[in-house]
Motif scaffolding. Structure first.
Motif, PDB file in Angstrom:
ATOM      1  N   TYR A   8      33.812  37.356  42.890  1.00 18.34           N
ATOM      2  CA  TYR A   8      34.944  38.031  43.290  1.00 18.34           C
ATOM      3  C   TYR A   8      34.354  38.995  44.544  1.00 18.34           C
ATOM      4  O   TYR A   8      33.922  40.239  44.291  1.00 18.34           O
ATOM      5  N   LYS A  42      37.422  38.466  34.128  1.00 19.72           N
ATOM      6  CA  LYS A  42      36.738  39.851  34.250  1.00 19.72           C
ATOM      7  C   LYS A  42      37.512  40.906  33.703  1.00 19.72           C
ATOM      8  O   LYS A  42      38.766  41.160  33.921  1.00 19.72           O
ATOM      9  N   GLN A  68      39.630  44.079  33.253  1.00 18.56           N
ATOM     10  CA  GLN A  68      39.987  45.216  34.021  1.00 18.56           C
ATOM     11  C   GLN A  68      41.128  46.115  33.617  1.00 18.56           C
ATOM     12  O   GLN A  68      41.971  45.448  32.686  1.00 18.56           O
ATOM     13  N   ASN A  69      41.379  47.358  34.226  1.00 20.38           N
ATOM     14  CA  ASN A  69      42.509  47.830  33.788  1.00 20.38           C
ATOM     15  C   ASN A  69      43.629  47.586  34.734  1.00 20.38           C
ATOM     16  O   ASN A  69      43.434  47.490  35.962  1.00 20.38           O
ATOM     17  N   TYR A 101      43.833  42.728  41.354  1.00 19.10           N
ATOM     18  CA  TYR A 101      43.466  42.205  40.044  1.00 19.10           C
ATOM     19  C   TYR A 101      42.594  40.881  40.361  1.00 19.10           C
ATOM     20  O   TYR A 101      43.153  39.992  41.135  1.00 19.10           O
ATOM     21  N   CYS A 102      41.625  40.615  39.589  1.00 13.42           N
ATOM     22  CA  CYS A 102      40.706  39.466  40.001  1.00 13.42           C
ATOM     23  C   CYS A 102      41.036  38.324  38.761  1.00 13.42           C
ATOM     24  O   CYS A 102      40.741  38.856  37.563  1.00 13.42           O
ATOM     25  N   TYR A 136      48.316  37.263  33.409  1.00 18.13           N
ATOM     26  CA  TYR A 136      48.352  38.357  34.006  1.00 18.13           C
ATOM     27  C   TYR A 136      49.858  38.552  34.489  1.00 18.13           C
ATOM     28  O   TYR A 136      50.436  39.705  34.223  1.00 18.13           O
TER      29      TYR A 136
END
Length: 203
Positions: A95, A134, A136-137, A149-150, A159
């Protein structure tokens, strides 16, 4: 000039043949994209047909032109009153920081210079197709923009569904958003008035 190389309801996109969609994109490409870009579009079509297959409502755009900077974002998915911004890096296994900045800048430009985005929730998503998932929050970066977001190519739909469940927004007219006016907020005059409020001329 068309604002996007391709635009349709999500239902139409899911039901339409891949080569027909690809043909519409290339016909509207004024810059005669090279083979690498054309192969990227084909891959994006395949991925989005799979990842968005569970969504019954919305509008999908390919190569949407962003006001002011003139750059084009790979895809925009308008769904449930939310604007999802999708930037693909096909074949990328990490990323990259520059790519995260790129999708963040797109969201900021829309928020500041695209009238119909001023009060919409903007969700920037970087999709590096071969990268690992990954942790992530999910959090707001500013009032109407989520932190970037990745995703890889297999967790886009998950997501988007999570965001829809967390953030309830009023529906809006997709065509009005697509054809939105260029309108900075605040305007230069409004910004100057706010800056100098309470100061005299000497200040």
């Amino acid at each position: 000039m068309k604002r996007a190389y391709y635009s349709s309801s999500i239902k139409e996109f899911l039901n339409k043949d891949k080569l027909t969609i690809f043909g519409e994109i290339t016909v509207n490409d004024q810059f005669a994209a090279d083979d690498l870009q054309k192969n990227t579009w084909k891959k994006e079509i395949d991925i989005l047909k799979r990842e968005l297959s569970s969504f019954g409502d919305g509008n999908l755009l390919f190569e949407y032109t962003i006001p002011r900077i003139g750059n084009r974002i790979d895809n925009v998915f308008l769904h449930n009153g939310i604007v999802f911004l999708l930037e693909f890096k096909v074949g990328e296994a990490t990323y990259p920081h520059y790519a995260i900045e790129q999708i963040t800048d797109y969201a900021l430009d829309l928020s500041c210079f695209h009238k119909e985005s001023h009060y919409k929730l903007l969700v920037p998503i970087l999709i590096c197709t071969r990268a690992p998932a990954k942790p992530q929050n999910i959090k707001l970066m500013k009032d109407n923009i989520l932190a970037p977001y990745c995703c890889n190519e297999f967790n886009i739909g998950i997501y988007i569904s999570e965001i829809v469940s967390l953030y309830k927004r009023e529906p809006f007219d997709y065509e009005s958003w697509i054809n939105s006016l260029y309108m900075p907020t605040p305007t230069i005059i409004e910004a100057a008035q706010a800056l100098y409020m309470g100061h005299n001329v000497e200040d």
